[in-house]
Scaffold this motif. Structure first.
Motif, PDB file in Angstrom:
ATOM      1  N   ALA A 183       0.849  -1.185   0.000  1.00  0.00           N
ATOM      2  CA  ALA A 183       0.000   0.000   0.000  1.00  0.00           C
ATOM      3  C   ALA A 183       0.884   1.233   0.000  1.00  0.00           C
ATOM      4  O   ALA A 183       2.033   1.196   0.437  1.00  0.00           O
ATOM      5  CB  ALA A 183      -0.923   0.003   1.224  1.00  0.00           C
ATOM      6  N   THR A 185       1.550   5.480  -1.876  1.00  0.00           N
ATOM      7  CA  THR A 185       1.910   6.187  -3.103  1.00  0.00           C
ATOM      8  C   THR A 185       3.033   7.154  -2.761  1.00  0.00           C
ATOM      9  O   THR A 185       2.846   8.037  -1.919  1.00  0.00           O
ATOM     10  CB  THR A 185       0.710   6.978  -3.662  1.00  0.00           C
ATOM     11  OG1 THR A 185      -0.376   6.084  -3.914  1.00  0.00           O
ATOM     12  CG2 THR A 185       1.087   7.677  -4.966  1.00  0.00           C
ATOM     13  N   ILE A 188       5.825   3.845   0.313  1.00  0.00           N
ATOM     14  CA  ILE A 188       5.220   2.530   0.086  1.00  0.00           C
ATOM     15  C   ILE A 188       5.729   1.533   1.117  1.00  0.00           C
ATOM     16  O   ILE A 188       6.922   1.537   1.468  1.00  0.00           O
ATOM     17  CB  ILE A 188       5.543   2.032  -1.338  1.00  0.00           C
ATOM     18  CG1 ILE A 188       4.927   2.977  -2.375  1.00  0.00           C
ATOM     19  CG2 ILE A 188       5.048   0.602  -1.558  1.00  0.00           C
ATOM     20  CD1 ILE A 188       5.453   2.757  -3.772  1.00  0.00           C
ATOM     21  N   ILE A 301      -0.307  -2.768  -5.052  1.00  0.00           N
ATOM     22  CA  ILE A 301      -0.803  -1.446  -4.696  1.00  0.00           C
ATOM     23  C   ILE A 301      -2.052  -1.113  -5.509  1.00  0.00           C
ATOM     24  O   ILE A 301      -3.057  -0.618  -4.977  1.00  0.00           O
ATOM     25  CB  ILE A 301       0.284  -0.383  -4.911  1.00  0.00           C
ATOM     26  CG1 ILE A 301       1.431  -0.599  -3.919  1.00  0.00           C
ATOM     27  CG2 ILE A 301      -0.285   1.023  -4.781  1.00  0.00           C
ATOM     28  CD1 ILE A 301       2.656   0.233  -4.217  1.00  0.00           C
ATOM     29  N   ALA A 307      -7.559   1.702  -3.914  1.00  0.00           N
ATOM     30  CA  ALA A 307      -6.543   2.165  -4.845  1.00  0.00           C
ATOM     31  C   ALA A 307      -7.204   2.872  -6.021  1.00  0.00           C
ATOM     32  O   ALA A 307      -8.138   2.362  -6.619  1.00  0.00           O
ATOM     33  CB  ALA A 307      -5.699   1.004  -5.345  1.00  0.00           C
TER      34      ALA A 307
END
Length: 309
Positions: A183, A185, A188, A301, A307
């Motif tokens: 997970a 952005t 990470i 991710i 997401a």
């Protein structure tokens, strides 16, 4: 060229190229030729020069294949920096070119040459502290911020730009994971699960405050001990703290035998060319495994709940 010396052409500029150049200068059996990659005519001349034994590529990852494949086709051995490529198609094409040409393709999986990481690898094999139960790693920088001083020194997503090194470290110690979740952005966290119950947590960030120096390290938990490495990169070599904790005693420093990791890995490359070392340690297949995991992290991710929302 003096006979008995390996002649290596170094493509690139910047800190990584300077580190490689300094390492080669320390190797008495190497003759180094430094070439700006923008000088297409000189690069082509070196590829065609039978006196050049090998090419070292210190360029952005996106162009590794562009230089490596022609070099291999011209009969040169190739060393390139991590990540080997940004796509599996390019990485496989590089490996296939090396096999077709019968030449070495080695990749800078640098952690395999860093003393503290090698120390943990040796302990994992010896069992002196029992079984390795789990691993946590981190690699934290600010390069994704627009005002970051090192913004131009990095080129890609943290999953490949930063995590590849630690994903390789984890597989070197623990093998291929059975499940990957992740997970974040820019910053990470990935979790690698293994069938025997062990796990590795890999963290990477390009979003740290710009005033914070780049840091990297790990915690390795064995049945009978825990090791922690903290590296802080400012100007020059990193400040390093490497400790072991056992039982009720407070953590104490560990002296890991090593040296300049760039010199160690490039010494191996030169020795592999001469047939004096095992090429499997930095083989392209190991780099492809690490790249595959970094792409698995990216897919995890994308697949995580929320997401893209």
């Amino acid at each position: 060229m003096q006979r008995g010396r390996t002649r290596i052409a170094l493509l690139g500029a910047g800190a990584m190229a300077r580190a490689h150049a300094a390492a080669y200068v320390a190797l008495a059996d190497v003759e180094l030729v430094e070439v700006p990659a923008r000088d297409d005519a000189r690069v082509q001349a070196l590829l065609e020069d039978r006196e050049v034994d090998a090419i070292d590529i210190c360029l952005p990852s996106a162009v590794h294949a562009r230089f490596a494949i022609p070099a291999l086709a011209h009969g040169k051995h190739v060393f390139c920096e991590t990540p080997m490529a940004l796509t599996l198609d390019e990485a496989h094409a590089m490996r296939d070119a090396a096999r077709s040409a019968g030449r070495l393709l080695q990749v800078g999986l640098l952690m395999r040459s860093v003393a503290e990481y090698r120390h943990i690898k040796d302990l994992t094999g010896s069992g002196v502290h029992g079984r390795l139960l789990g691993l946590s790693t981190w690699r934290l920088g600010s390069y994704l911020r627009p005002d970051a001083p090192d913004r131009k020194a990095h080129y890609g997503d943290p999953t490949t730009e930063l995590m590849t090194f630690d994903l390789d470290f984890a597989t070197w110690l623990m093998g291929k994971p059975t499940r990957v979740s992740a997970a974040g952005t820019g910053g990470i966290t990935a979790l690698l699960d293994y069938a025997d119950g062990r796990h590795a947590t890999i963290a990477a960030s390009g979003l740290m405050p710009t005033g914070m120096p780049f840091t990297a390290g790990f915690r390795a938990l064995f049945e009978d001990a825990a090791f922690e490495l903290q590296q802080v990169f400012e100007n020059g070599p990193p400040r390093v703290a490497f400790t072991i904790a056992e039982g009720k005693s407070p953590p104490r420093p560990v002296a890991a035998e090593g040296g300049n990791p760039f010199e160690i890995e490039l010494r191996r490359f030169v020795d592999c060319i001469a047939g004096r070392a095992d090429p499997k340690v930095l083989d392209a297949d190991r780099a492809i495994e690490a790249l595959t995991l970094s792409l698995d992290v990216r897919r995890a991710i994308s697949a995580a709940p929320g997401a893209g929302s």
